[in-house]
Design a protein around this motif. Structure first.
Motif, PDB file in Angstrom:
ATOM      1  N   ARG A   1       0.879  -1.307  -0.038  1.00  0.00           N
ATOM      2  CA  ARG A   1      -0.016  -0.003   0.063  1.00  0.00           C
ATOM      3  C   ARG A   1       0.725   1.240  -0.163  1.00  0.00           C
ATOM      4  O   ARG A   1       0.307   2.455  -0.245  1.00  0.00           O
ATOM      5  CB  ARG A   1      -1.054   0.026   1.202  1.00  0.00           C
ATOM      6  CG  ARG A   1      -1.864  -1.222   1.223  1.00  0.00           C
ATOM      7  CD  ARG A   1      -2.629  -1.283   2.370  1.00  0.00           C
ATOM      8  NE  ARG A   1      -3.720  -0.168   2.561  1.00  0.00           N
ATOM      9  CZ  ARG A   1      -4.183  -0.130   3.765  1.00  0.00           C
ATOM     10  NH1 ARG A   1      -4.093  -0.701   4.824  1.00  0.00           N
ATOM     11  NH2 ARG A   1      -5.158   1.170   3.745  1.00  0.00           N
ATOM     12  N   LEU A   2       2.124   1.240   0.362  1.00  0.00           N
ATOM     13  CA  LEU A   2       2.986   2.241   0.009  1.00  0.00           C
ATOM     14  C   LEU A   2       3.760   2.371  -1.293  1.00  0.00           C
ATOM     15  O   LEU A   2       4.706   1.622  -1.701  1.00  0.00           O
ATOM     16  CB  LEU A   2       4.048   2.146   0.930  1.00  0.00           C
ATOM     17  CG  LEU A   2       4.096   2.671   2.463  1.00  0.00           C
ATOM     18  CD1 LEU A   2       3.131   1.760   3.354  1.00  0.00           C
ATOM     19  CD2 LEU A   2       5.254   2.843   3.120  1.00  0.00           C
ATOM     20  N   ASN A   3       2.902   2.886  -2.245  1.00  0.00           N
ATOM     21  CA  ASN A   3       2.973   2.635  -3.713  1.00  0.00           C
ATOM     22  C   ASN A   3       3.219   4.107  -4.498  1.00  0.00           C
ATOM     23  O   ASN A   3       2.853   3.971  -5.589  1.00  0.00           O
ATOM     24  CB  ASN A   3       2.100   1.501  -4.171  1.00  0.00           C
ATOM     25  CG  ASN A   3       0.567   2.271  -4.007  1.00  0.00           C
ATOM     26  OD1 ASN A   3       0.403   3.350  -3.658  1.00  0.00           O
ATOM     27  ND2 ASN A   3      -0.377   1.268  -4.137  1.00  0.00           N
ATOM     28  N   ARG A   4       3.465   5.130  -3.665  1.00  0.00           N
ATOM     29  CA  ARG A   4       3.550   6.421  -4.597  1.00  0.00           C
ATOM     30  C   ARG A   4       4.889   6.567  -5.153  1.00  0.00           C
ATOM     31  O   ARG A   4       5.783   6.157  -4.457  1.00  0.00           O
ATOM     32  CB  ARG A   4       3.163   7.535  -3.479  1.00  0.00           C
ATOM     33  CG  ARG A   4       1.880   7.861  -3.175  1.00  0.00           C
ATOM     34  CD  ARG A   4       1.814   9.252  -2.016  1.00  0.00           C
ATOM     35  NE  ARG A   4       2.850   9.174  -1.291  1.00  0.00           N
ATOM     36  CZ  ARG A   4       3.673   9.949  -1.176  1.00  0.00           C
ATOM     37  NH1 ARG A   4       3.723  10.993  -2.246  1.00  0.00           N
ATOM     38  NH2 ARG A   4       4.733   9.776  -0.070  1.00  0.00           N
ATOM     39  N   ILE A   5       4.971   7.300  -6.245  1.00  0.00           N
ATOM     40  CA  ILE A   5       6.139   7.803  -6.964  1.00  0.00           C
ATOM     41  C   ILE A   5       6.367   9.246  -6.276  1.00  0.00           C
ATOM     42  O   ILE A   5       5.374  10.178  -6.615  1.00  0.00           O
ATOM     43  CB  ILE A   5       6.268   7.629  -8.228  1.00  0.00           C
ATOM     44  CG1 ILE A   5       6.494   6.253  -8.812  1.00  0.00           C
ATOM     45  CG2 ILE A   5       7.434   8.681  -8.799  1.00  0.00           C
ATOM     46  CD1 ILE A   5       6.482   6.394 -10.263  1.00  0.00           C
ATOM     47  N   ARG A   6       7.236   9.632  -5.480  1.00  0.00           N
ATOM     48  CA  ARG A   6       7.144  10.761  -4.695  1.00  0.00           C
ATOM     49  C   ARG A   6       7.836  12.052  -5.427  1.00  0.00           C
ATOM     50  O   ARG A   6       7.322  13.110  -5.483  1.00  0.00           O
ATOM     51  CB  ARG A   6       7.949  10.796  -3.443  1.00  0.00           C
ATOM     52  CG  ARG A   6       7.567   9.479  -2.476  1.00  0.00           C
ATOM     53  CD  ARG A   6       8.589   9.719  -0.905  1.00  0.00           C
ATOM     54  NE  ARG A   6       8.123   8.296  -0.288  1.00  0.00           N
ATOM     55  CZ  ARG A   6       8.582   7.983   0.953  1.00  0.00           C
ATOM     56  NH1 ARG A   6       9.610   9.001   1.061  1.00  0.00           N
ATOM     57  NH2 ARG A   6       8.616   7.005   1.617  1.00  0.00           N
ATOM     58  N   LEU A   7       8.697  11.596  -6.306  1.00  0.00           N
ATOM     59  CA  LEU A   7       9.366  12.809  -6.974  1.00  0.00           C
ATOM     60  C   LEU A   7      10.303  12.025  -8.182  1.00  0.00           C
ATOM     61  O   LEU A   7      10.685  11.192  -8.150  1.00  0.00           O
ATOM     62  CB  LEU A   7      10.549  13.435  -6.230  1.00  0.00           C
ATOM     63  CG  LEU A   7      11.545  14.385  -6.792  1.00  0.00           C
ATOM     64  CD1 LEU A   7      10.798  15.437  -7.198  1.00  0.00           C
ATOM     65  CD2 LEU A   7      12.620  14.659  -5.578  1.00  0.00           C
ATOM     66  N   VAL A   8      10.068  12.833  -9.362  1.00  0.00           N
ATOM     67  CA  VAL A   8      10.874  12.675 -10.740  1.00  0.00           C
ATOM     68  C   VAL A   8      11.536  13.716 -10.922  1.00  0.00           C
ATOM     69  O   VAL A   8      10.867  14.829 -11.429  1.00  0.00           O
ATOM     70  CB  VAL A   8      10.191  11.957 -11.922  1.00  0.00           C
ATOM     71  CG1 VAL A   8      10.929  11.587 -12.885  1.00  0.00           C
ATOM     72  CG2 VAL A   8       9.173  10.844 -11.326  1.00  0.00           C
ATOM     73  N   ASP A   9      12.950  13.755 -10.705  1.00  0.00           N
ATOM     74  CA  ASP A   9      13.811  15.078 -11.031  1.00  0.00           C
ATOM     75  C   ASP A   9      14.624  14.915 -12.240  1.00  0.00           C
ATOM     76  O   ASP A   9      15.479  14.295 -12.087  1.00  0.00           O
ATOM     77  CB  ASP A   9      14.327  15.322  -9.756  1.00  0.00           C
ATOM     78  CG  ASP A   9      15.323  16.550  -9.953  1.00  0.00           C
ATOM     79  OD1 ASP A   9      15.331  17.171 -10.886  1.00  0.00           O
ATOM     80  OD2 ASP A   9      15.778  17.144  -8.983  1.00  0.00           O
ATOM     81  N   ALA A  10      14.056  15.028 -13.370  1.00  0.00           N
ATOM     82  CA  ALA A  10      14.707  15.095 -14.600  1.00  0.00           C
ATOM     83  C   ALA A  10      15.912  15.822 -14.647  1.00  0.00           C
ATOM     84  O   ALA A  10      17.193  15.494 -15.391  1.00  0.00           O
ATOM     85  CB  ALA A  10      13.884  15.197 -15.980  1.00  0.00           C
TER      86      ALA A  10
END
Length: 479
Positions: free
Chosen positions: A100-109
């Motif tokens: 249930r901990l399944n978030r993508i928190r950050l994508v910093d390209a």
């Protein structure tokens, strides 16, 4: 009265912390969490806990510590060494699933960094990177269901280790809940940080024995603009290793994968897909992939390289992928042979590592051992030859009953481990230790190594509640 081994009072306390949806204690609801992907290992649990936030993981760990409940962290449960299921902890345990901990928190390209919850499925992370024209290169057969926290906890490998390294090499930072419930946040986004101990390395490969990973910070790479794939036929494994040495020098770091497959594995690939046709008919197959994000003519490089090797009869047949679909068909052979083994049923499964130059010797000695000592059993040799990892698996005769096959299989496994140990290799290249290999792992340690490992375990988990029986024999989890 107990409910599946757990008292109503304990169940109520767990539900108070996690809510009713966060606790499963019914046998039917727990079933999928208590068997591994292969179906070889079935376990038990007092309950399955499913926290929905990092704070709930902390609360669950604190409560379990107070109650003296052992905890088994679990990701996608795709492992092959029973690291995430209890197959013998006498006192019982709860499984803590991170699904249930399944978030993508950050994508910093801009900084080529991605942060995600531990329960994020690997394929979702790869897709999120791709949307930002980036690459997260960890690539596994189970990437559609394995979770990044489990990848970190087991230091997962895969087909791209040759170029990008293991999970350990791809992780910039970690977040983890310690056995006392405290949260350690090791995120920084820094590629270089030389301030003392690199604490994240304690948890990578520790298989949940020192704490529960709740978040992972990963390196991203520019997405390759060009990929060239070839399927090659060679006369022997010696020729395959000679080919790799030459490819490593002539193609350098443009090689993203170099897989070898014994021709005997093709029958298994066709069990997964009867329509699979091998592009070559030689004793040894090689799947090689080059990739680049720059304007490099990879096709010309690969063609020139292969022309030279074929002129010397090092390579006797070669098929270059003319499309992405054809390249995927090549890879389907490599992936299908693993699925085919599972379809066939019980088999001896190994994950061996030796120096690259020793691969032909390992395979020859293992094959001879099977032929002489266990006639009727069928050897299968394949793996990530570019990094020294060979999966030497052995299939029992079809008419041999499974209990007898498993008994003989244990003897075969011991013999294969003896061979790899004599070559100075490792019994685990990428799958980890879990519970199925822990006694062999422990017995092979030097006294100094055993003392160091035990000191770490006792310092961080003095109660021995974190994944008992995994990595450490049950009698060695605490001093």
């Amino acid at each position: 009265m107990t409910i599946h081994g757990i008292s109503p009072d304990v169940l109520t306390a767990l539900e108070h912390v996690l809510g009713q949806s966060g606790v499963a204690a019914d046998a039917a609801d727990m079933a999928k969490y208590l068997v591994d992907w292969s179906g070889d290992h079935h376990g038990g649990a007092l309950a399955v806990l499913k926290p929905a936030s990092v704070a709930e993981v902390q609360a669950a760990v604190r409560l379990c510590g107070t109650l003296g409940l052992a905890m088994i962290p679990q990701g996608g449960n795709t492992g092959l060494v029973a690291g995430a299921i209890d197959i013998g902890t006498a006192r019982g345990a709860v499984v803590i699933s991170l699904e249930r901990l399944n978030r993508i928190r950050l994508v910093d390209a801009d900084n080529f960094i991605l942060q995600a919850d531990a329960g994020c499925i690997l394929q979702h992370i790869k897709d999120a990177a791709d949307e930002q024209d980036c690459l997260f290169p960890l690539a596994l057969g189970a990437q559609g269901s394995c979770q990044i926290g489990g990848n970190a906890a087991s230091n997962a490998g895969g087909v791209n280790v040759l170029r990008y390294g293991m999970a350990r090499d791809l992780i910039v930072g970690l977040e983890a809940v310690l056995p006392d419930g405290a949260l350690w946040n090791g995120f920084s986004g820094l590629r270089k940080d030389n301030r003392g101990y690199d604490l994240k390395q304690l948890f990578i490969g520790a298989e949940g024995t020192l704490g529960i990973i709740t978040g992972v910070e990963m390196k991203l790479f520019p997405k390759p603009g060009r990929v060239e794939t070839a399927y090659l036929g060679l006369p022997s494994f010696e020729a395959a290793i000679s080919l790799f040495r030459r490819a490593r020098r002539q193609c350098c770091d443009l090689i993203s994968a170099f897989e070898i497959i014994g021709a005997e594995c093709m029958e298994l690939a066709r069990l997964a897909d009867p329509n699979i046709v091998a592009p070559v008919t030689t004793p040894v197959h090689v799947l090689i992939e080059l990739s680049s994000s720059a304007a490099i003519d990879l096709r010309a490089l690969l063609v020139d390289f292969l022309a030279g090797t074929m002129a010397e009869d090092l390579v006797t047949d070669a098929v270059l992928a003319e499309s992405g679909a054809q390249a995927r068909a090549f890879w389907a052979i490599r992936e299908g042979l693993v699925e085919g083994q599972a379809k066939r049923g019980y088999h001896v499964r190994t994950d061996l590592s030796v120096r690259i130059s020793d691969i032909p010797t390992l395979i020859a000695q293992a094959r001879q051992f099977i032929e002489l000592q266990h006639p009727g059993w069928i050897s299968q040799a394949y793996g990530h030859a570019g990094d020294g990892n060979i999966h030497f698996n052995v299939l029992p005769p079809l008419d041999l009953a499974e209990p007898a096959a498993r008994a003989t299989g244990a003897t075969i496994t011991t013999g294969l481990y003896d061979i790899v140990n004599a070559l100075g290799g490792s019994i685990s290249a990428e799958h980890g230790i879990g519970r199925t290999r822990q006694r062999v792992y422990w017995a092979g340690m030097s006294a100094v190594q055993r003392r160091l490992v035990s000191t770490l375990k006792d310092a961080l988990d003095p109660g021995g509640l974190m994944n008992p029986g995994c990595l450490f024999p049950a009698t060695e989890t605490s001093s």
